[in-house]
Scaffold this active site. Sequence first.
Site, mmCIF file in Angstrom:
data_model
loop_
_atom_site.group_PDB
_atom_site.id
_atom_site.type_symbol
_atom_site.label_atom_id
_atom_site.label_comp_id
_atom_site.label_asym_id
_atom_site.label_seq_id
_atom_site.Cartn_x
_atom_site.Cartn_y
_atom_site.Cartn_z
ATOM 1 N N HIS A 133 -37.000 -56.452 3.458
ATOM 2 C CA HIS A 133 -37.770 -56.083 2.242
ATOM 3 C C HIS A 133 -38.839 -57.133 1.904
ATOM 4 C CE1 HIS A 133 -35.476 -58.188 -1.326
ATOM 5 N NE2 HIS A 133 -35.485 -58.950 -0.258
ATOM 6 N N ASP A 220 -39.924 -55.773 -9.638
ATOM 7 C CA ASP A 220 -39.845 -57.209 -9.922
ATOM 8 C C ASP A 220 -41.223 -57.814 -10.202
ATOM 9 O OD1 ASP A 220 -41.000 -58.072 -7.456
ATOM 10 O OD2 ASP A 220 -39.039 -58.233 -6.496
ATOM 11 N N GLU A 263 -36.920 -51.302 -5.769
ATOM 12 C CA GLU A 263 -36.078 -52.457 -6.123
ATOM 13 C C GLU A 263 -35.340 -52.296 -7.447
ATOM 14 O OE1 GLU A 263 -35.333 -55.096 -4.134
ATOM 15 O OE2 GLU A 263 -36.789 -54.774 -2.517
HETATM 16 MN MN LIG Z 1 -41.440 -56.194 -2.894
#
Ligand SMILES: [Mn+2]
Length: 290
Positions: A133, A220, A263
């Site tokens: 990732h 994020d 995420e």
């Molecule tokens: Mn990312």
Amino acid sequence: MEELNILKTKIIGVPLNFGANRCGLEFSVENFIDRYPKYRDKIEVLGVEKQLEDFSTKGAKYLNTVAKTCEELAVNVNKIIKDGDFPISLGGDHAIAIGSIAGVAKEKEIGILWMDAHGDMNTPEISDSGHIHGMPLAASVGHGHSKLIDCFYNGAKVKKENVILFGTRDIDEKEQKLIDELGIKNYTWEMIAEMGFEKALGEVKEFFKDKNLHISFDLDGIDPAEITAVGTPVPGGLSREMGKTLVSEMIDTASVTSIDIVEYNPIYEKGAETSEYVDELLQLIEKKIN
Ligand SMILES: [Mn+2]
């Protein structure tokens, strides 16, 4: 005859966690649907099938499983694009973007707006963790493991000059070197805070104006003070409102073809603020596109 309400947006849920090697991500899609049952019939969930892995490949953990999942996502996304619709890939970890981008790029030349706290420009050679990732953007521009680069069809999917990183504030040293070598445009959070969000957004809009654009939205990238359910939080980042403004104004300005929202990890959710935010983003996109 009654007019049918045909939605262009098609949501594919991909509860991958092998690219992050972090428990919780595999519950993301089901958990979200459980909280918002209105999405049960709207989200097509792509199963993640474990593949036999060669664990001597340290630089890219769970390579075969991630590659297989991305391949399947690419096939699904490609069909949606060919049908003239708008794919939204809901993760799961950010490795899925290798597949979503491949599925779109087969049909259209696209640019990428990568909203993230991280660069996601690692390769197996330079990655400290081996977590895929952290590699999807590099793979999409043709750097990294061939099994990732060649997802769906051989070769790079996007020209490096057509990529903008946005909101970054945690980039590894060797990753930064690759970003610099390739000349990838990078609006770090520090730069955005200094110049002002509106000005930074204005420049990004100008760059992608009227061009085909895939938005890869890592949750994020948003300030962890405002949403908690991400596995790799980094202080700073866009406010929730900025994140929505970014998506909304890019849809108004560019020819946005497709979006990832990735995420979401329900294990880290303090209240319900992150799943609420995902719902808000999906509502915003559906309203703008349909
Ligand atoms: Mn990312």
